[in-house]
Design an enzyme around this catalytic site. Structure first.
Site, PDB file in Angstrom:
ATOM      1  N   SER A 179      54.704  69.372   4.576  1.00 18.80           N
ATOM      2  CA  SER A 179      56.059  69.851   4.604  1.00 18.80           C
ATOM      3  C   SER A 179      56.517  69.540   6.043  1.00 18.80           C
ATOM      4  O   SER A 179      56.923  70.203   6.772  1.00 18.80           O
ATOM      5  CB  SER A 179      55.943  71.557   4.700  1.00 18.80           C
ATOM      6  OG  SER A 179      57.376  71.938   4.765  1.00 18.80           O
ATOM      7  N   SER A 203      61.420  75.518   3.566  1.00 17.54           N
ATOM      8  CA  SER A 203      61.156  74.407   3.369  1.00 17.54           C
ATOM      9  C   SER A 203      61.261  74.005   1.833  1.00 17.54           C
ATOM     10  O   SER A 203      61.056  72.840   1.513  1.00 17.54           O
ATOM     11  CB  SER A 203      59.726  73.966   3.740  1.00 17.54           C
ATOM     12  OG  SER A 203      59.792  73.734   5.186  1.00 17.54           O
ATOM     13  N   LYS A 244      63.101  71.050   1.001  1.00 14.46           N
ATOM     14  CA  LYS A 244      62.681  69.704   0.871  1.00 14.46           C
ATOM     15  C   LYS A 244      62.592  69.178  -0.815  1.00 14.46           C
ATOM     16  O   LYS A 244      62.534  67.981  -0.986  1.00 14.46           O
ATOM     17  CB  LYS A 244      61.323  69.667   1.471  1.00 14.46           C
ATOM     18  CG  LYS A 244      61.364  69.775   3.074  1.00 14.46           C
ATOM     19  CD  LYS A 244      59.846  69.475   3.675  1.00 14.46           C
ATOM     20  CE  LYS A 244      60.063  69.749   5.088  1.00 14.46           C
ATOM     21  NZ  LYS A 244      60.137  71.087   5.669  1.00 14.46           N
TER      22      LYS A 244
END
Length: 275
Positions: free
Chosen positions: A120, A60, A63
């Site tokens: 997330s 993640s 992101k």
């Protein structure tokens, strides 16, 4: 000395982090996936480096680039914080972590950013990617193109969320470059990364970046985990005029990853000159 080029001036031309860190004893995590780098946030000087240029799975941390391009669109006026982002069936079908928005619904940009930072949320990341790029694949190509312009030479993006993809790779050094770029290019949006929680549909949604509560001056940026990556984190600290970016990748547990990044901050922040 190890210095960032280009990023300090706010441009998006290629930048580099000198690979030679200062020498201070740090015990690496006992993990074959481990990689780490610590950078002076004001000068770009590399203070510590371990496996920083070896390929790693971003999870993640991906992101961060999804948000970089979102902030870019905000700054250019292409979107505003109130712009409504439609959620497609593809976006809604993403695996957790997710906000659980149904196909055909929409979410405003301000809430979408908070959902990505705090929760997330994979479904929200993909919805933003589709809106800004036309499709997630096209957006991923834009992510990789932007990575090259920022000097992230070891990174390839194939999705907007960080969900498993064998072609999606990065390095600890590249994640530090991206963290520096977020702070320097988008100071007006950077406050989002310090969020501990947000409210969605009347419910308070809490984050899981525990380092925000463990380090004075911690103001972001992102955690990540998939099985192939181990536990990752990019931590930003701004304390009494000193700025630092610390990256830890490949932890066996979230607790060991957090302890490592806290240790790195405590060791190297005193070396950062006050600005």
């Amino acid at each position: 000395m190890a210095v960032i080029l280009g990023i300090a001036s706010g441009c998006t031309t290629a930048a580099t982090l000198d690979p030679t860190p200062a020498t201070v004893a740090v015990v690496p995590l006992n993990s074959e996936k481990y990689a780490s780098v610590v950078v002076d946030g004001s000068t770009g000087v590399v203070l510590y480096s371990a496996n920083a240029d070896l390929p790693r799975v971003p999870a993640s941390l991906t992101k961060m680039m999804t948000l970089y391009l979102t902030f870019e669109a905000l700054q250019s006026g292409r979107i505003s914080k109130s712009t409504m982002i439609p959620v497609s069936a593809h976006a809604a079908s993403q695996a957790p972590s997710k906000l659980g928005i149904r196909p055909g619904q929409a979410i405003d940009v301000d809430t979408a950013i908070k959902a990505i930072v705090v929760k997330s949320a994979n479904d929200v990341a993909v919805a933003l990617a589709e809106y800004l790029g036309g499709s997630e694949d096209q957006f991923a190509a834009l992510m990789t193109e932007k990575a090259r312009r920022l000097g992230m030479r070891g990174t390839n993006f194939h999705n907007a969320s960080g969900l498993p993809d064998p072609q999606q790779i990065t390095t600890a050094r590249d994640m530090a470059l991206l963290g520096l770029a977020l702070r320097r290019h988008y100071p007006g949006q950077y406050y989002y990364f310090a969020a501990h929680d947000f409210v969605f549909n009347g419910k308070q949604i809490r984050g899981h970046n525990r380092v925000l509560d463990q380090v004075n001056g911690a103001d972001g940026i992102k955690t990540g985990y998939v099985r192939a990556s181990g536990f990752n984190i990019v931590t930003s600290v701004s304390d009494n005029g000193r700025q630092l970016i610390a990256v830890v990748m490949g932890g066996n547990t979230a607790r060991s990853r957090d302890a490592q990044v806290v240790n790195l901050v405590n060791q190297y922040l005193p070396q950062v000159a006050s600005r």
